[in-house]
Design an enzyme around this catalytic site. Structure first.
Site, PDB file in Angstrom:
ATOM      1  N   ILE A 260      -7.940   0.610   9.705  1.00 13.97           N
ATOM      2  CA  ILE A 260      -8.432   1.464  10.873  1.00 13.97           C
ATOM      3  C   ILE A 260      -9.773   1.684  11.135  1.00 13.97           C
ATOM      4  O   ILE A 260     -10.264   2.304  12.081  1.00 13.97           O
ATOM      5  CB  ILE A 260      -7.653   2.912  10.952  1.00 13.97           C
ATOM      6  CG1 ILE A 260      -7.415   3.382  12.593  1.00 13.97           C
ATOM      7  CG2 ILE A 260      -8.346   3.739   9.920  1.00 13.97           C
ATOM      8  CD1 ILE A 260      -6.543   4.485  12.568  1.00 13.97           C
ATOM      9  N   GLY A 261     -10.717   1.143  10.183  1.00 11.90           N
ATOM     10  CA  GLY A 261     -12.043   1.377  10.151  1.00 11.90           C
ATOM     11  C   GLY A 261     -12.667   0.499   9.218  1.00 11.90           C
ATOM     12  O   GLY A 261     -13.975   0.326   9.134  1.00 11.90           O
ATOM     13  N   GLY A 262     -11.705  -0.632   8.622  1.00 12.28           N
ATOM     14  CA  GLY A 262     -12.131  -1.590   7.628  1.00 12.28           C
ATOM     15  C   GLY A 262     -11.264  -1.372   6.378  1.00 12.28           C
ATOM     16  O   GLY A 262     -11.709  -2.171   5.004  1.00 12.28           O
ATOM     17  N   SER A 263     -10.199  -0.912   6.459  1.00  7.45           N
ATOM     18  CA  SER A 263      -9.654  -0.678   5.104  1.00  7.45           C
ATOM     19  C   SER A 263      -8.893  -1.784   4.356  1.00  7.45           C
ATOM     20  O   SER A 263      -8.354  -1.473   3.303  1.00  7.45           O
ATOM     21  CB  SER A 263      -8.685   0.572   5.303  1.00  7.45           C
ATOM     22  OG  SER A 263      -8.941   1.706   5.709  1.00  7.45           O
TER      23      SER A 263
ATOM     24  N   SER B 170      -9.426   1.944   2.464  1.00  9.01           N
ATOM     25  CA  SER B 170      -8.386   2.529   1.742  1.00  9.01           C
ATOM     26  C   SER B 170      -7.476   2.015   1.063  1.00  9.01           C
ATOM     27  O   SER B 170      -6.708   2.372   0.336  1.00  9.01           O
ATOM     28  CB  SER B 170      -7.846   3.753   2.778  1.00  9.01           C
ATOM     29  OG  SER B 170      -7.085   2.920   3.618  1.00  9.01           O
ATOM     30  N   SER B 171      -7.478   0.365   1.227  1.00 10.62           N
ATOM     31  CA  SER B 171      -6.543  -0.258   0.516  1.00 10.62           C
ATOM     32  C   SER B 171      -6.851  -0.813  -0.685  1.00 10.62           C
ATOM     33  O   SER B 171      -6.981  -2.035  -1.272  1.00 10.62           O
ATOM     34  CB  SER B 171      -5.946  -1.601   1.396  1.00 10.62           C
ATOM     35  OG  SER B 171      -5.483  -1.489   2.642  1.00 10.62           O
TER      36      SER B 171
ATOM     37  N   LYS C  55       0.643  -1.227   0.026  1.00  9.41           N
ATOM     38  CA  LYS C  55      -0.098  -0.113  -0.025  1.00  9.41           C
ATOM     39  C   LYS C  55       0.781   1.220  -0.085  1.00  9.41           C
ATOM     40  O   LYS C  55       1.946   1.278   0.505  1.00  9.41           O
ATOM     41  CB  LYS C  55      -0.756  -0.128   1.004  1.00  9.41           C
ATOM     42  CG  LYS C  55      -1.981   0.902   1.252  1.00  9.41           C
ATOM     43  CD  LYS C  55      -3.041   0.688   2.605  1.00  9.41           C
ATOM     44  CE  LYS C  55      -3.844   1.780   2.738  1.00  9.41           C
ATOM     45  NZ  LYS C  55      -5.010   1.217   3.886  1.00  9.41           N
TER      46      LYS C  55
END
Length: 567
Positions: free
Chosen positions: A230-233, A209-210, A134
């Site tokens: 950090i929230g589902g990334s 985000s990934s 990433k």
């Protein structure tokens, strides 16, 4: 008076010119970054073409179809060469990024690493495996941008610990993948490198985000990638793209984003199957990792737990009661529950407590404790990606305006519509150090409460839904609160992984037309619009275990994967 007016006019003109020059400088930086990326792609295409001319007989499709465990076996025994495998994946990555815009940059030093692994005394567990990383994971000589303009001029001076360990295990990092601006989004778009598209449907987002990792791996251009969550990334791109992805207990793997926080960032692997995730974790949880980073607990991968076949006691739920997911995602949990029960596992209904409280008072308050001011500071020169504008504009509302809005909404809190509006525009903040300490304490209290409920039911693991199927680009920014299914396990710091188990059917699409969510409010209707038109796209479930039981989480994921493939 005329002199004063002239001075005022001159000052205003100077300010306009100064702002224009600043914006022009930012545009030049962005253009230069895109030019560098495009030149790197052209150079890599030439290198790949030279290899193809030298070795025209390479069976590309056969290599790309090999699972990671089989590929590592052939590389270890020498029936495949690392060079052939690397250039095969480079060629495929060029094809995938042309279709999806998933790469931020190729890593030309991969050719040096190819030579280096052949000098290593022992072949590591990932010997000869091309691996993608990433954008923000540090690689010497390359940018770590987080999709931000302000990071375009800062070159990383040293490999991150994760990259060093991967290289010591014989892996070859060959590409850095695209991310959303600031990483705080589950879309995948930034002003510099643009929007990444879904590899199976260009009208859809790969998640974030990934998201660059998700698109590249699902498209076949990488066999293993490293993301962050950090929230589902990690889990959301895995859900959207039909991959397996693991968010470990945050302290098992650390990197730049893994700073101490009440809701910690976790680094983890993404791949096409669960065995690949397990091999990656086994490779990373080694003595070299513990030597380079003494803050990582020296706990090697527990192969015995991962390989166990003992029946499990599985808690399950198909909705968290906060943001009802589309019918296909609930169907996936129900079908998986039935398959697990038929396979001899014990299934127990489970209900996570107080999700609305967790979302507003624990998760969002962690990141917007200052009202979002620190987050707003990263948008240099006011350059904001369209996918983030609704969130940014919400944070720009002055504190007094937020208080007035909260005051207006307070008498109507029983309406979920207004509760959801309050989440976006009137997130509560920490007004003092004491409030911040109390906030940290509240997270610990909730974790204790959740674990007590888990132990009361004597659960080994939990099966639950994950957000999906893939959204249309632009919609994630309108539905921040829809991530409650993944966010919960970041707050708890439990290991959680995603496994694809089905695809969206025509029947799912018809049932979606009847979806009303909680009360058929604007957010429910927006969710319906976001996921419409997804027939044939992947549908996944989420598997969870208690902290530090990452191997048990993977073992449960493997069981779900096996049963879904049999079905």
């Amino acid at each position: 008076p005329s002199a004063a007016l002239a001075l005022l006019g001159g000052s205003a003109a100077a300010l306009v010119v100064w702002k224009w020059l600043g914006k022009r400088q930012i545009q030049k930086q962005m253009e230069e970054a895109r030019k560098t990326r495009d030149e790197g792609v052209k150079k890599m295409a030439k290198v790949v073409q030279q290899f193809r001319e030298q070795v025209p007989s390479v069976q590309t499709d056969a290599i790309l179809s090999l699972p990671l465990l089989e590929l590592t076996r052939r590389l270890q025994e020498g029936s495949l060469s690392p060079k052939t495998v690397l250039y095969t994946y480079l060629e495929k990555a060029l094809e995938v990024t042309q279709q999806t815009n998933c790469l931020r940059h190729f890593i030309p030093e991969c050719e040096e690493q190819l030579q280096e692994i052949q000098r290593q005394e022992e072949k590591g567990l990932l010997y000869g495996i091309p691996i993608s990383i990433k954008d923000h994971i540090g690689h010497k000589g390359h940018l770590s941008t987080c999709g931000l303009v302000q990071c375009l001029g800062t070159v990383v001076q040293e490999d991150s610990v994760l990259v060093k360990v991967l290289k010591s295990q014989g892996a070859i990092p060959f590409a850095m993948t695209n991310v959303p601006q600031s990483l705080f989004s589950y879309d995948c778009s930034n002003p510099t490198f643009g929007q990444t598209l879904h590899p199976f449907n260009p009208q859809k987002s790969p998640g974030g985000s990934s998201g660059g990792e998700g698109a590249l791996i699902a498209g076949g251009g990488s066999i293993l990638g490293i993301g962050s969550d950090i929230g589902g990334s990690i889990r959301l791109p895995s859900s959207f793209c039909g991959l397996c992805g693991l968010k470990p207990t945050a302290e098992r793997l650390r990197d730049v984003c893994s700073r101490p926080a009440p809701v910690p960032c976790a680094m983890g692997p993404m791949a096409r199957d669960v065995d690949s995730l397990a091999l990656c974790m086994k490779a990373l949880l080694c003595q070299e990792m513990f030597r380079l980073d003494p803050t990582v607990p020296p706990i090697p991968f527990d192969e015995k737990v991962y390989s166990s076949s003992a029946p499990l006691r599985v808690g399950y739920y198909d909705t968290d009661g906060y943001f009802p997911l589309p019918p296909c995602m609930r169907r996936a949990v129900q079908e998986t529950r039935g398959a697990l029960q038929a396979a001899g596992h014990q299934l127990v209904p489970f209900s996570p407590p107080r999700i609305h409280y967790v979302m507003t008072e624990l998760f969002l308050k962690t990141f917007f404790a200052d009202g979002g001011r620190a987050w707003l500071d990263v948008f240099t020169g006011g350059v904001v990606d369209p996918s983030l504008k609704s969130q940014v504009n919400g944070c720009k509302i002055p504190r007094l305006g937020k208080k007035l809005l909260a005051l207006i909404l307070k008498p109507l809190q029983f309406l979920l519509l207004l509760l959801k509006l309050k989440n976006v525009a009137t997130i509560s903040t920490c007004r003092s150090v004491k409030e911040m300490w109390n906030h940290h304490h509240e997270i610990q209290v909730y974790r204790t409460e959740f674990i007590a409920r888990w132990k009361e039911l004597q659960l080994d693991v939990v099966l639950c839904p994950v957000l999906g199927p893939a959204f249309t680009p632009g919609y994630p920014g309108k539905l921040l609160t829809a991530i409650s299914s993944t966010m919960l396990y970041n707050v708890l710091n439990f290991p959680a992984g995603v496994v694809p188990v089905s695809t969206v059917t025509e029947a799912d699409e018809e049932e979606l037309k009847l979806y009303r969510g909680c009360c058929d409010d604007p957010w429910d209707r927006t969710l319906k619009q976001a996921v419409a038109g997804a027939v044939g796209l992947p549908v996944a479930v989420q598997c969870v275990a208690l902290p530090w039981r990452d191997e048990l989480c993977l073992r449960f994921m493997k069981e779900v994967e096996t049963l879904s493939r049999e079905k």
